[in-house]
Design a protein around this motif. Structure first.
Motif, short mmCIF file in Angstrom:
data_model
loop_
_atom_site.label_atom_id
_atom_site.label_comp_id
_atom_site.label_asym_id
_atom_site.label_seq_id
_atom_site.Cartn_x
_atom_site.Cartn_y
_atom_site.Cartn_z
N VAL A 178 -41.08 25.89 35.12
CA VAL A 178 -41.06 25.07 34.10
C VAL A 178 -40.74 23.76 34.55
CG1 VAL A 178 -40.12 24.32 31.79
CG2 VAL A 178 -40.62 26.89 32.26
N HIS A 179 -41.63 22.38 34.44
CA HIS A 179 -41.53 21.34 34.86
C HIS A 179 -41.71 20.27 33.75
CE1 HIS A 179 -41.83 22.33 38.98
NE2 HIS A 179 -42.54 23.23 38.65
N GLN A 180 -41.96 20.66 32.67
CA GLN A 180 -42.23 19.90 31.36
C GLN A 180 -40.95 19.47 30.89
OE1 GLN A 180 -43.48 23.01 31.64
NE2 GLN A 180 -45.66 22.48 31.70
N PRO A 181 -40.77 18.51 30.02
CA PRO A 181 -39.35 18.03 29.42
C PRO A 181 -38.84 18.88 28.63
CG PRO A 181 -41.02 15.96 29.69
CD PRO A 181 -41.90 17.11 29.88
N LEU A 182 -37.77 19.00 28.66
CA LEU A 182 -37.18 20.26 27.75
C LEU A 182 -35.75 19.74 27.04
CD1 LEU A 182 -37.09 23.34 27.20
CD2 LEU A 182 -35.73 23.58 29.16
N LEU A 183 -36.14 20.21 25.66
CA LEU A 183 -34.87 19.67 24.94
C LEU A 183 -34.41 21.13 24.20
CD1 LEU A 183 -32.94 17.72 23.08
CD2 LEU A 183 -34.93 18.01 21.30
N LEU A 184 -33.16 21.22 24.55
CA LEU A 184 -32.47 22.62 24.09
C LEU A 184 -31.64 22.45 23.03
CD1 LEU A 184 -31.71 24.15 27.56
CD2 LEU A 184 -33.46 25.25 25.79
N VAL A 185 -31.69 22.95 21.79
CA VAL A 185 -30.69 22.69 20.67
C VAL A 185 -30.21 24.24 20.31
CG1 VAL A 185 -31.65 20.76 19.78
CG2 VAL A 185 -32.67 22.83 18.94
N GLN A 186 -29.08 24.49 20.45
CA GLN A 186 -28.33 25.47 20.19
C GLN A 186 -27.24 25.56 19.00
OE1 GLN A 186 -28.99 28.57 21.49
NE2 GLN A 186 -27.46 29.64 20.25
N GLY A 187 -27.26 26.64 18.06
CA GLY A 187 -26.10 26.75 17.23
C GLY A 187 -24.90 27.40 17.85
N ARG A 188 -23.70 26.86 17.56
CA ARG A 188 -22.59 27.62 18.04
C ARG A 188 -22.11 28.80 17.37
NH1 ARG A 188 -20.07 24.96 22.19
NH2 ARG A 188 -20.54 22.80 22.43
N ILE A 230 -30.95 28.48 31.08
CA ILE A 230 -32.19 27.98 30.97
C ILE A 230 -32.07 26.33 31.60
CG2 ILE A 230 -34.01 27.10 29.24
CD1 ILE A 230 -33.34 29.41 27.59
N HIS A 231 -31.14 25.65 30.88
CA HIS A 231 -30.92 24.36 31.38
C HIS A 231 -30.92 24.22 32.92
CE1 HIS A 231 -28.88 20.40 32.16
NE2 HIS A 231 -29.51 20.14 31.27
N ASP A 232 -30.19 24.94 33.44
CA ASP A 232 -29.72 24.95 34.76
C ASP A 232 -30.87 25.57 35.87
OD1 ASP A 232 -27.35 23.73 34.03
OD2 ASP A 232 -26.25 25.78 34.50
N GLU A 233 -31.69 26.47 35.41
CA GLU A 233 -32.63 27.14 35.97
C GLU A 233 -33.95 26.62 36.13
OE1 GLU A 233 -32.44 31.27 36.28
OE2 GLU A 233 -30.24 31.29 36.56
N VAL A 234 -34.39 25.71 35.01
CA VAL A 234 -35.87 25.17 34.81
C VAL A 234 -35.63 24.11 35.99
CG1 VAL A 234 -36.24 25.73 32.58
CG2 VAL A 234 -35.27 23.53 33.16
N SER A 235 -36.98 23.74 36.36
CA SER A 235 -37.30 22.61 37.10
C SER A 235 -37.60 21.06 36.43
CB SER A 235 -38.56 22.95 38.26
OG SER A 235 -38.29 24.11 38.93
N SER A 236 -37.25 21.17 35.49
CA SER A 236 -37.81 19.86 34.54
C SER A 236 -36.77 18.79 35.00
CB SER A 236 -37.59 20.14 33.17
OG SER A 236 -38.19 21.22 32.63
N SER A 237 -37.49 17.69 35.34
CA SER A 237 -36.64 16.45 35.70
C SER A 237 -35.89 15.90 34.34
CB SER A 237 -37.40 15.43 36.52
OG SER A 237 -38.33 15.02 35.42
#
Length: 85
Positions: free
Chosen positions: A18-28, A41-48
């Motif tokens: 995954v190289h596309q821009p990525l926005l993750l939103v997560q409910g606690r 997910i955040h740490d392992e994708v290749s998105s800059s």
């Protein structure tokens, strides 16, 4: 839940693709997704361009909950930032 675990196991090796821009939103308050999943997910994708945001008063269906206005504002800002690059 078993299907979700199987899906996560199958997809995790593909995260670096995954190289596309990525926005993750997560409910606690999410009882479905473990708290480490968004970090993985955040740490392992290749998105800059990638962001992870937590919402304290939301669960799994975050866009159907009371923090929707904040999520929408964040999403619009993220898209605008991408467009301006």
């Amino acid at each position: 839940t078993l299907q979700l675990l199987r899906l996560q196991k199958a997809l995790r090796p593909r995260l670096p693709a995954v190289h596309q821009p990525l926005l993750l939103v997560q409910g606690r308050l999410d009882p479905t997704v473990t708290a480490d999943a968004p970090h993985i997910i955040h740490d392992e994708v290749s998105s800059s361009v990638k962001e992870l945001h937590w919402f304290d008063h939301s669960a799994h269906c975050i866009i159907l909950e009371k923090e929707l206005p904040q999520v929408a504002q964040l999403t619009l800002r993220f898209i605008r930032d991408i467009e301006s690059q």
